[in-house]
Design an enzyme around this catalytic site. Sequence first.
Site, PDB file in Angstrom:
ATOM      1  CG  ASP A  64      -0.215  -0.232   2.539  1.00 48.36           C
ATOM      2  OD1 ASP A  64       1.029  -0.341   2.516  1.00 48.36           O
ATOM      3  OD2 ASP A  64      -0.864  -0.320   3.590  1.00 48.36           O
ATOM      4  CG  HIS A  65       3.448   2.377   3.000  1.00 47.95           C
ATOM      5  ND1 HIS A  65       2.501   1.559   3.543  1.00 47.95           N
ATOM      6  CD2 HIS A  65       3.756   3.280   3.975  1.00 47.95           C
ATOM      7  CE1 HIS A  65       2.231   1.948   4.780  1.00 47.95           C
ATOM      8  NE2 HIS A  65       2.984   2.986   5.069  1.00 47.95           N
ATOM      9  CG  ASP A 119       2.182   1.401   9.335  1.00 42.54           C
ATOM     10  OD1 ASP A 119       2.747   1.738   8.277  1.00 42.54           O
ATOM     11  OD2 ASP A 119       1.429   2.166   9.974  1.00 42.54           O
ATOM     12  NE  ARG A 379       2.956   9.488  12.303  1.00 42.09           N
ATOM     13  CZ  ARG A 379       3.266   8.205  12.315  1.00 42.09           C
ATOM     14  NH1 ARG A 379       3.726   7.622  11.214  1.00 42.09           N
ATOM     15  NH2 ARG A 379       3.148   7.502  13.410  1.00 42.09           N
ATOM     16  CB  SER A 533       7.315   6.272  10.758  1.00 41.48           C
ATOM     17  OG  SER A 533       7.977   5.142  10.271  1.00 41.48           O
ATOM     18  NE  ARG A 535       9.536   6.069   8.180  1.00 37.63           N
ATOM     19  CZ  ARG A 535       9.103   7.258   7.760  1.00 37.63           C
ATOM     20  NH1 ARG A 535       9.939   8.253   7.576  1.00 37.63           N
ATOM     21  NH2 ARG A 535       7.819   7.461   7.519  1.00 37.63           N
TER      22      ARG A 535
HETATM   23  C1  MIC Z   1       4.025   6.387   8.270  1.00 36.21           C
HETATM   24  O1  MIC Z   1       2.844   6.700   8.348  1.00 36.21           O
HETATM   25  O2  MIC Z   1       4.952   7.127   8.622  1.00 36.21           O
HETATM   26  C2  MIC Z   1       4.374   5.018   7.725  1.00 36.21           C
HETATM   27  C3  MIC Z   1       5.020   5.215   6.409  1.00 36.21           C
HETATM   28  O3  MIC Z   1       3.204   4.272   7.534  1.00 36.21           O
HETATM   29  C4  MIC Z   1       5.291   4.330   8.737  1.00 36.21           C
HETATM   30  C5  MIC Z   1       5.897   3.076   8.258  1.00 36.21           C
HETATM   31  C6  MIC Z   1       7.045   3.284   7.315  1.00 36.21           C
HETATM   32  O4  MIC Z   1       7.839   4.206   7.489  1.00 36.21           O
HETATM   33  O5  MIC Z   1       7.137   2.487   6.380  1.00 36.21           O
HETATM   34  C7  MIC Z   1       4.644   4.053  10.093  1.00 36.21           C
HETATM   35  O6  MIC Z   1       3.711   4.735  10.453  1.00 36.21           O
HETATM   36  O7  MIC Z   1       5.113   3.191  10.838  1.00 36.21           O
HETATM   37 FE1  SF4 Z   2      -0.041   4.798   5.062  1.00 33.67          FE
HETATM   38 FE2  SF4 Z   2       1.262   5.491   7.288  1.00 33.67          FE
HETATM   39 FE3  SF4 Z   2      -0.205   7.271   5.931  1.00 33.67          FE
HETATM   40 FE4  SF4 Z   2      -1.410   5.349   7.233  1.00 33.67          FE
HETATM   41  S1  SF4 Z   2      -0.167   6.968   8.126  1.00 33.67           S
HETATM   42  S2  SF4 Z   2      -1.871   6.025   5.175  1.00 33.67           S
HETATM   43  S3  SF4 Z   2      -0.004   3.635   6.975  1.00 33.67           S
HETATM   44  S4  SF4 Z   2       1.657   6.256   5.219  1.00 33.67           S
END
Ligand code: MIC
Ligand code: SF4
Length: 643
Positions: A64-65, A119, A379, A533, A535
Site C-alpha cells: 500500500d505504501h 507500522d 501526520r 513511524s 520504520r
Molecule cells: C508512516 O505513516 O509514517 C508510515 C510510512 O506508515 C510508517 C511506516 C514506514 O515508514 O514504512 C509508520 O507509520 O510506521
Molecule cells: Fe499509510 Fe502510514 Fe499514511 Fe497510514 S499513516 S496512510 S499507513 S503512510
Amino acid sequence: MGLSIAQKIISEHLIEGEMIPGSEIAIRIDHTLTQDATGTLAYLQFEAMGVPRVRTKRSVSYVDHNTLQTGPENADDHAYLQSVAAKYGIYFSRPGNGICHQVHLERFAVPGETLLGSDSHTPTAGGIGMLGIGAGGLDVAAAMAGEPFYLPMPRICLVRLVGTLPKWVSAKDVILELLRILSVKGGVGKIIEYGGKGVESLSVTDRATIANMGAELGATSSIFPSDEITRRFMSAQQRSSEWREIHADADAQYDQVIEINLDKLEPMIARPHMPDNVCRVVEVEGTKVDQVAIGSCTNSSLRDLMVVASILRGKTVHPKVSLVVSPGSRQVLEMIARNGALADLIRAGARILECACGPCIGMGQAPRTNGVSIRTFNRNFEGRSGTKSAQVYLASPETAAACALFGEITDPRKLGDLPVLQIPEEYSVDDSMIVAPSERPESVEIVRGPNIKPLPEAEPLPESLRGHILLKVGDNITTDHIMPAGSKVLPLRSNIPAISEYVFSTIDPDFSKRAKQYGGGFILAGENYGQGSSREHAALAPMYLGVRAVIAKSFARIHRQNLVNFGILPLLLVDATDYDRLEQLDEIEICDVAKALREGNAYLRVVSRTHGQVINVRHDLSRRERDVVLAGGRLNYIRNTQR
Ligand code: MIC
Ligand code: SF4
C-alpha cells in the site's frame, strides 16, 4: 479488582512477567501485518530466522505504501513480498487492494486478539476491540517465528466520552481534541482505552479513526469495547462468527481518566507542523487553501468518503484548490462506485487516486511551494508531504470538504444541513485480491530483485564506546527526520547502504558524510526522540553509519525498541540540563559500557574528551534488552540463543 479491556486481552495473552506498569511483559501475538515499505526488511529478517512457516494464527502482507513505481524497485519488492508470502504461509493483499489498517479492520481483525504490525498505525484495529501494536519489522518477524512480543506493561488511560457529537463534528475532532490535551508525548507508555456512553454513538470506522491517531499521542495502543455496534459491523463484513463481546469491568481501575464531552466539541484542526498543534477551525478560518487531500488510514472509510461526496454533490471545487481523494480500500472504492458517490466526487472535480497511502507518505501530490494543504491524514511533519515549505493542516473529512469548496479554511458548520447518509447493512465483500499462501510451499521460489541487498550485520557491543557527537537535535524529532520517506527515498527501503545516504538529510544534508568521516559516533537529542513511524530503517541505517548510542532526554517507544533491536544503546540523561553541556562534534567516551550492561548497572558515565567534564546517563533496559544490545542486536541474540 476488575480489569479494563486492555488488561483483559493482555492477561489472556501473557507469557512472561507481571502486569505491573513499566515492568517488562511478554505477550503472545495472534496476528501480524506488514506493509511493503517495512515488509521487505521484516521478511529478510524472518528468512534469516530459518523458520519454515509462520506460527501465528493469521499473518498478512500488504502492499500500500510504495505503489508509485517510478522505477523497477517497488515492483521488485512487491514480487519478493508475494513470493515470501506464498512460501511461508502469509496472506498477500495485492497492490490496489487498500491500506493495510483499513483492510485489516474490514477483513481480518478480531476483537480480543492481538495484532503486531510493522507500522505505527496498527492500533487502528482497536476500533474493533483488537489490541493492535506497532513495532519494528524485526519484532514482527520474531512474532511470525512464534516468539512473544516484549513491551513494558503500559499504564491504562481511560478516555470517557460523554454526550453525542454535534452536527458537523466527527471522530477526527475527538482525537484532535485529545492531542490538544495530551500532546504528541502524552500517550507514551500508555494504552488509551475508550469508554462512556458516547462510545455508543460511534461506528466501528469512527472508532478506528480515533484509535488510529492514538499513534500520534505516542500511545502503545488504543482500544474500544467490542459491542453490538462491533457485531453489526462484523456481520456486514460477513464475519459475525468472529465477533466476541468485550467490555471493561465496572470496577476496573485506571491510571488516568480524561473526560471529553462530545456535546461541547467543535470542528478542530492541527496546524503545521505537528499533530498536537491543535486549535478550533474557527481560529484559522479564512486561510487560503491550495490543496485538499482526503484519505489515509485515518479517514478513508466508506462513511468518510460518502460524507465528502454528499457535501460536494452538485458543486465544484474552488478553482484554486486541487482536491485529491484516495479511498482506503477496494471495498470502499467499489461501493462508492456502485452507489454513485464516486460520480459525485468526479463531477465536483476530485482527482481520484488509487487505494493506497499515496500523498500521506509523500508518494505523489506534493503541494506547491509554500502551499497550504488540508489533509484528513494523521501526520503533518515538516516536509513529509514532499514539499519542505508546505503548510500542512490535519482535519476531519467534513472540514476538508468545506475547505475544498470555499478555497479557504472553513468551519463545516457553515455548510447548512447535514447530509443524510445511507450506510448499507452489507458491505461488498470480495477477497479476490488477497492471495492465500501456497499449498505447495516447497515449490515456491523466492524472487529477489537487484535492489534487495543483504542486511548489514551488527558487531557485539565493545567494552567502551568512544567517538564524536555527530548531531545534536531538539525535542520531538520524528523518524521522518531521521530517515525521510517520499517518492525518492522510499524505493531504497530494501537497500540499507543506499538509503543510509539520506539519514537526517532534511535536518543536515552532510550527516551521512560526517558519520562516515568520523567512523560513526553518537546522537544527542531532547524529549520524545524517534516519535512517529515505526520504520526500523531509522535505527538500521544509523547503525550502518556507525552510530552506537543515542543520548536523549526521553525516547518514543517503537524507536527505542528499534534501537535496541539493532544494537544501538538508548541512553537517558540523568539530569536533563546536561543536554546543554554537550555540543555537536564533542568527543566523548562511555567507559566500561559492556561491563555495566553485563552486571546490570543502570548508571554510566559519559566523559567529554573535549571539555573534560563528566555527565551521568542511565539506561532503562530490561535484562533481555541488555543481552540484545550486548549481542549487537536482536538477530544476533536470536541466533545465539538458538545455538
Ligand atoms: C508512516 O505513516 O509514517 C508510515 C510510512 O506508515 C510508517 C511506516 C514506514 O515508514 O514504512 C509508520 O507509520 O510506521
Ligand atoms: Fe499509510 Fe502510514 Fe499514511 Fe497510514 S499513516 S496512510 S499507513 S503512510
